[in-house]
Design a protein around this motif. Structure first.
Motif: not given
Ligand SMILES: Nc1ncnc2c1ncn2[C@@H]1O[C@H](COP(=O)(O)OP(=O)(O)OP(=O)(O)O)[C@@H](O)[C@H]1O
Ligand SMILES: [Mg+2]
Lengths: 415, 237
Positions: A259, A262, B88, B146
């Motif tokens: 990602d 990220a 994410g 996260a």
């Protein structure tokens, strides 16, 4: 649930279910790519490998390496590519492909950058060796072995030149630009007079040394020394790449692959690391090209088309993108199969196409799935933490804390 | 003391303008909520602050420093950390590896252990699932991961984009409690929320974003009592 409860979230099945539903719809949007180790066949191999002691692993590796060196001398029946193709030369070709796959694996497998023009770097490396050693070239001549580092440096430069403008692009765009780059190099080789198009360069140099009968050791017809040279280079490159993989750089690449946004907000300078992946991959491709030029002794514009790029990519995907041993295996196989089964060699693209489809269906991670132990770099820090936590009373029931944490985690990572 | 200041920020996606002349501040120690309908530009605002998007106009100041042109990965080092919308997390990394990635930009290795303990205290579930792959965690667990990962960089400012997204009501309360706890430990929080009721109740101050512009601002309490906001966002008319 009262607000005075400690933070012990997610107690109810309903909560989990709702969250999972939401998650499923997120996944449908198509981002997550679960890189889990395969659980079948080869996956178990990896488990068993981890179960071996360090000495056993080394012992096993030494045997494999010795066997690999002896391969062209043993020339095992059934496995051999003769009578169709000289086996020692076939071994060199397999090694050459394996090296290419190791390099492309850095780009595609680690950093997740789809490069469809990798052959361009291979071509640049070949031309470097040819133009710096062939008598057909009017330029400066240097000893052949020096062309290897020069080829690496030059292709690395090309990698950066191509990478800096294109690596700001993502996914499909990058694939298309690299595809274009592959073609541009081939076409330049055709139209630039100095690169001699189809006429090419004869008598490309080779490493020094003559046999007792006065013929050069590294002759075009004798694959054995070339194979040994390439195999040695593969081992060195694989060790270096393996070190990178376990370093901070490797972690950054994997994060980018998983990602990119990220990774960036975790503090990874994504652009810089992508350019590095590109440059390192390019250098290895160039090295392989220079070896190829030396062994064949002749370079022209004919061998560097798009299909070759795709074949390289097939090698990486087949072997298991992100796994360097897989890449070696994939590269060797992609070269070996048409050489061994000459009757079907003509259909190799068809066969690899079908093989790839099957792999994607049944084993989407390739023959040897990737599973890097990413914590290697931060492992000491993390070990400190886990052992520190292990001293706290609340963690007594947690088997993963404490001195055994590392072993447990390593096993867990492979499970 | 002002920690973050946006001054006349505009953001474009190609020729589409997503943010128009946004200005607001976040003070040190605050929890600030940003609420608004779908497509109002909340995520865009967050990504602009974390540096994933560039602003076409305006200025962003963080801790007294102009960071308008600063790259996202450097902003992390300066103390801005984001838990992105849709979490994410890295699906192919284990929980521990994900948390480890959170420390990537850190210069002080020595503080890592303390922050890991803090994260495990806030989210004991993460500790239990240390070796599980991020991608196989439930939605709520991924949300914890996260947030935990974002905390591993020991930020001054924590950006949370819809921390309650897709969570069951009981767990939403838990998440808000945890956010409060994080704030009590000294981290300034800027959060985007659809759950206007709870967000406003838990925030010191809040802003309402409508089609790229800030239309209301005030303390959480003021906005909770504002009739137009009640009607539009709080589900009571
Ligand atoms: N990558 C993009 N390209 C073009 N337009 C975009 C892009 N991302 C967002 N937009 C547009 O910008 C506007 C604001 O989007 P944003 O994601 O910030 O909304 P949001 O407030 O976070 O909404 P939600 O509550 O649904 O998450 C929307 O109109 C959206 O369509
Ligand atoms: Mg949003």
């Amino acid at each position: 649930m009262s607000m005075t409860d400690g933070p012990t979230p997610m107690q109810t099945v309903a909560a989990e279910q709702a969250a999972e539903d939401r998650e499923a719809s997120l996944k449908a949007a198509g981002r997550s790519d679960h890189r889990q180790p395969g659980k079948r066949r080869f996956g178990n191999l990896s488990d068993r490998w981890q179960a071996l002691s360090r000495q056993q692993q080394w012992g096993f590796l030494v045997i494999v390496v010795v066997l690999a060196y002896l391969l062209p001398l043993i020339n095992p029946p059934i496995i051999t590519t003769e009578p169709g193709n000289n086996f020692a030369l076939a071994c060199f070709d397999m090694a050459r492909f394996a090296l290419i796959a190791v390099g492309l694996n850095v780009v595609v497998g680690y950093a997740g950058l789809l490069d469809l023009g990798y052959v361009a770097f291979f071509a640049v490396g070949s031309y470097c060796a040819a133009m710096l050693t062939s008598p057909d070239s009017p330029y400066l001549h240097i000893p052949y072995l020096w062309t290897l580092p020069v080829a690496m440096a030059v292709t690395m430069f090309f990698g950066v030149m191509l990478g800096v403008p294109t690596l700001r692009l993502r996914g499909d765009y990058l694939a298309i630009v690299t595809l274009g780059f592959g073609e541009i190099v081939r076409i330049l080789a055709t139209i630039i007079p100095a690169m001699k198009g189809q006429v090419g360069f004869q008598n490309v140099g080779h490493p020094p040394g003559t046999a007792v009968d006065g013929t050069p050791i590294f002759s075009n017809s004798n694959g054995v020394p070339w194979y040994w040279l390439t195999l040695t280079i593969i081992i060195i490159v694989t060790l270096l790449v393996g070190n990178l993989e376990r370093s901070r750089v490797g972690r950054a690449w994997i994060a980018i692959r998983e990602d990119e946004d990220a990774a960036e907000i975790m503090g990874v300078p994504t652009f810089k690391y992508k350019v590095w992946a590109f440059a390192i991959g390019a250098a290895i491709g160039g090295l392989s090209g220079a070896l190829f030029a030396g062994q064949v002794g002749f370079v022209n514009n004919q061998k560097f088309d798009v299909t070759t790029s795709i074949l390289f990519l097939a090698a990486v995907v087949l072997g298991g993108a992100g796994n360097k041993v897989g890449a070696i295996l994939g590269g060797a196989l992609v070269s070996y199969i048409p050489l061994r089964f000459t009757a079907i060699a003509e259909y190799k693209y068809l066969i690899f196409g079908v093989a790839l489809v099957l792999i994607m269906i049944f084993r989407s991670q390739g023959l040897l799935p990737a599973r890097q132990r990413l914590l290697a770099y931060g492992r000491t820090a993390m070990n400190q933490i886990t052992s520190r936590n292990g001293k706290e009373p609340t963690d007594k029931d947690n088997p993963s804390a404490g001195p055994g944490a590392r072993a447990v985690r390593q096993k867990g990572a492979e499970a | 003391m002002t920690l973050l200041e946006l001054d006349g920020v505009s953001v474009h996606y190609g020729r589409i303008q997503a943010l128009r002349d946004i200005s607001f501040t976040v003070n040190e120690g605050e929890v600030v909520a940003l609420i608004g309908a779908n497509g109002a530009g909340k995520t865009t605002t967050m990504r602009t602050i974390s540096g994933l998007l560039n602003c076409s106009e305006g200025k962003i100041t963080f801790a007294g420093q102009d960071i308008t042109k600063m790259k996202a990965h450097i902003r992390v080092v300066h103390g801005i950390s984001q838990a992105p919308e849709g979490r994410g997390i890295f699906p192919g990394m284990t929980v521990m590896e994900n948390l480890d990635m959170g420390t990537f930009g850190r210069k002080d290795r020595s503080g890592v252990a303390k922050d890991l303990e803090r994260v495990f205290d806030l989210f004991p579930r993460l500790k239990e699932r240390e070796k599980q792959y991020g991608g196989t965690m439930s939605g709520g667990e991924q949300q914890m991961l996260a947030i935990g990962r974002a905390l591993m960089s020991n930020p001054k400012l924590l950006l949370l984009d819809e921390p309650s997204m897709g969570l069951a009501p009981q767990f939403i309360r838990q998440i808000f409690k945890i956010i409060k706890e994080i704030n009590n430990q000294g981290t300034t929080v800027l959060m985007v929320e659809q759950n206007a009721n709870q967000a406003l109740a838990g925030a010191h101050r809040a802003f309402v974003l409508e089609t790229g512009e800030i239309t209301h601002s005030g303390t959480g309490k003021q906005l909770l009592e504002d009739p137009s906001i009640k009607e539009a966002y709080l589900g009571v008319g």
